[in-house]
Design a protein around this motif. Structure first.
Motif, PDB file in Angstrom:
ATOM      1  N   ARG A 131      -8.193  10.000 -47.478  1.00 43.49           N
ATOM      2  CA  ARG A 131      -9.323  10.125 -48.404  1.00 43.49           C
ATOM      3  C   ARG A 131      -9.637  11.583 -48.759  1.00 43.49           C
ATOM      4  O   ARG A 131      -9.895  11.904 -49.911  1.00 43.49           O
ATOM      5  N   HIS A 132      -9.616  12.486 -47.769  1.00 42.57           N
ATOM      6  CA  HIS A 132     -10.101  13.850 -47.991  1.00 42.57           C
ATOM      7  C   HIS A 132      -9.008  14.915 -48.044  1.00 42.57           C
ATOM      8  O   HIS A 132      -9.243  15.992 -48.565  1.00 42.57           O
ATOM      9  N   ASN A 133      -7.847  14.638 -47.424  1.00 45.84           N
ATOM     10  CA  ASN A 133      -6.728  15.589 -47.410  1.00 45.84           C
ATOM     11  C   ASN A 133      -7.157  16.962 -46.885  1.00 45.84           C
ATOM     12  O   ASN A 133      -6.861  17.996 -47.484  1.00 45.84           O
ATOM     13  N   ARG A 134      -7.854  16.948 -45.738  1.00 48.09           N
ATOM     14  CA  ARG A 134      -8.321  18.194 -45.121  1.00 48.09           C
ATOM     15  C   ARG A 134      -7.461  18.522 -43.906  1.00 48.09           C
ATOM     16  O   ARG A 134      -7.126  17.642 -43.110  1.00 48.09           O
ATOM     17  N   LEU A 135      -7.162  19.796 -43.746  1.00 45.48           N
ATOM     18  CA  LEU A 135      -6.311  20.246 -42.652  1.00 45.48           C
ATOM     19  C   LEU A 135      -6.874  19.855 -41.295  1.00 45.48           C
ATOM     20  O   LEU A 135      -6.142  19.402 -40.413  1.00 45.48           O
ATOM     21  N   ARG A 136      -8.171  19.978 -41.093  1.00 51.50           N
ATOM     22  CA  ARG A 136      -8.749  19.665 -39.776  1.00 51.50           C
ATOM     23  C   ARG A 136      -8.571  18.194 -39.419  1.00 51.50           C
ATOM     24  O   ARG A 136      -8.363  17.857 -38.248  1.00 51.50           O
ATOM     25  N   ASP A 137      -8.616  17.300 -40.409  1.00 58.80           N
ATOM     26  CA  ASP A 137      -8.382  15.882 -40.123  1.00 58.80           C
ATOM     27  C   ASP A 137      -6.932  15.658 -39.696  1.00 58.80           C
ATOM     28  O   ASP A 137      -6.664  14.881 -38.776  1.00 58.80           O
ATOM     29  N   TYR A 138      -5.996  16.339 -40.343  1.00 58.19           N
ATOM     30  CA  TYR A 138      -4.587  16.239 -39.946  1.00 58.19           C
ATOM     31  C   TYR A 138      -4.383  16.791 -38.532  1.00 58.19           C
ATOM     32  O   TYR A 138      -3.632  16.223 -37.744  1.00 58.19           O
ATOM     33  N   LEU A 139      -5.061  17.889 -38.227  1.00 61.95           N
ATOM     34  CA  LEU A 139      -4.924  18.475 -36.892  1.00 61.95           C
ATOM     35  C   LEU A 139      -5.462  17.543 -35.812  1.00 61.95           C
ATOM     36  O   LEU A 139      -4.819  17.335 -34.775  1.00 61.95           O
ATOM     37  N   VAL A 140      -6.627  16.964 -36.050  1.00 64.85           N
ATOM     38  CA  VAL A 140      -7.200  16.051 -35.064  1.00 64.85           C
ATOM     39  C   VAL A 140      -6.339  14.793 -34.951  1.00 64.85           C
ATOM     40  O   VAL A 140      -6.125  14.283 -33.846  1.00 64.85           O
ATOM     41  N   LEU A 141      -5.824  14.309 -36.078  1.00 63.11           N
ATOM     42  CA  LEU A 141      -4.919  13.159 -36.032  1.00 63.11           C
ATOM     43  C   LEU A 141      -3.707  13.479 -35.164  1.00 63.11           C
ATOM     44  O   LEU A 141      -3.300  12.664 -34.324  1.00 63.11           O
ATOM     45  N   GLY A 142      -3.142  14.663 -35.325  1.00 64.76           N
ATOM     46  CA  GLY A 142      -2.004  15.063 -34.499  1.00 64.76           C
ATOM     47  C   GLY A 142      -2.365  15.153 -33.025  1.00 64.76           C
ATOM     48  O   GLY A 142      -1.585  14.736 -32.160  1.00 64.76           O
ATOM     49  N   ILE A 143      -3.548  15.668 -32.730  1.00 68.53           N
ATOM     50  CA  ILE A 143      -3.995  15.752 -31.330  1.00 68.53           C
ATOM     51  C   ILE A 143      -4.161  14.360 -30.737  1.00 68.53           C
ATOM     52  O   ILE A 143      -3.729  14.095 -29.607  1.00 68.53           O
ATOM     53  N   VAL A 144      -4.772  13.446 -31.496  1.00 67.23           N
ATOM     54  CA  VAL A 144      -4.965  12.078 -31.011  1.00 67.23           C
ATOM     55  C   VAL A 144      -3.612  11.392 -30.801  1.00 67.23           C
ATOM     56  O   VAL A 144      -3.394  10.717 -29.789  1.00 67.23           O
ATOM     57  N   LEU A 145      -2.695  11.573 -31.742  1.00 66.72           N
ATOM     58  CA  LEU A 145      -1.367  10.978 -31.578  1.00 66.72           C
ATOM     59  C   LEU A 145      -0.655  11.551 -30.351  1.00 66.72           C
ATOM     60  O   LEU A 145      -0.037  10.816 -29.579  1.00 66.72           O
ATOM     61  N   GLY A 146      -0.757  12.853 -30.168  1.00 62.61           N
ATOM     62  CA  GLY A 146      -0.133  13.483 -29.003  1.00 62.61           C
ATOM     63  C   GLY A 146      -0.763  13.030 -27.707  1.00 62.61           C
ATOM     64  O   GLY A 146      -0.060  12.725 -26.731  1.00 62.61           O
TER      65      GLY A 146
END
Length: 191
Positions: A131-146
């Motif tokens: 929805r927002h295409n924000r870097l911080r959302d991608y970073l948190v998504l990566g942290i959660v996946l990791g």
């Protein structure tokens, strides 16, 4: 299974630190650290109660995460969407709270109870990324996946959901072959 988890938690308490524990066919490390903390810091001891407290807390944390996930998927940009997201999220959390599967796993102290928690966070942050295409959302998504890789082996499938969702969102922005070429260049990192 429970005895092996407790033995691994005792190892953590005694100073053995690992990201993977080979006992009983192997298991991810997160639960052993949580159980060791509960057993030591809360003075519960290394017993079935420490395992049950850990999984019960994890099961309870899942409920607000499910409410949050529903709000992220439905959206919060209008009052109607916020209201709908709240009702759907509360309904989802209530249904999971009385779900025999979720309650049983929490009571039996099985670490698979972490899977709905991780899935809710991954789906919520994937929706935010789409929805927002924000870097911080991608970073948190990566942290959660990791982090999910250290929770339970079923979480190894969650990156497919994130990639599919974000891929669909990116392809939805393509209107012409030129847009597709620009998207590829941007994804590669040259844009």
């Amino acid at each position: 299974d429970h005895i092996e988890k407790l033995l691994d938690a005792v190892k953590v308490s005694e100073g053995y630190y690992a990201v993977f524990f080979p006992n009983n066919g192997g298991r991810e490390a997160f639960q052993m650290y949580v159980v060791a903390f509960i057993a030591d810091a809360l003075n519960v001891g290394f017993n079935f109660n420490a395992l049950k407290i850990a999984s019960a807390i994890e099961g309870l944390i899942t409920l607000p995460a499910l409410w949050w996930m529903a709000r992220q998927i439905i959206g919060t940009d209008t009052e109607e969407r916020r209201r709908r997201g709240n009702w759907i999220g509360l309904s989802l959390a209530a249904l999971v709270a009385i779900s025999s599967w979720h309650v049983m796993l929490s009571r039996l102290a099985l670490r698979i109870v972490l899977t709905p928690l991780t899935a809710a966070l991954v789906l919520g942050f994937t929706a935010r990324c789409m929805r927002h295409n924000r870097l911080r959302d991608y970073l948190v998504l990566g942290i959660v996946l990791g982090a999910g890789i250290y929770f339970y082996q079923a979480n190894r499938m969650l990156p497919l959901i994130a990639v599919a969702g974000i891929g669909l969102a990116l392809l939805g922005t393509v209107r012409s072959p030129r847009d597709f070429g620009a998207l590829i260049v941007e994804l590669i990192g040259f844009g």
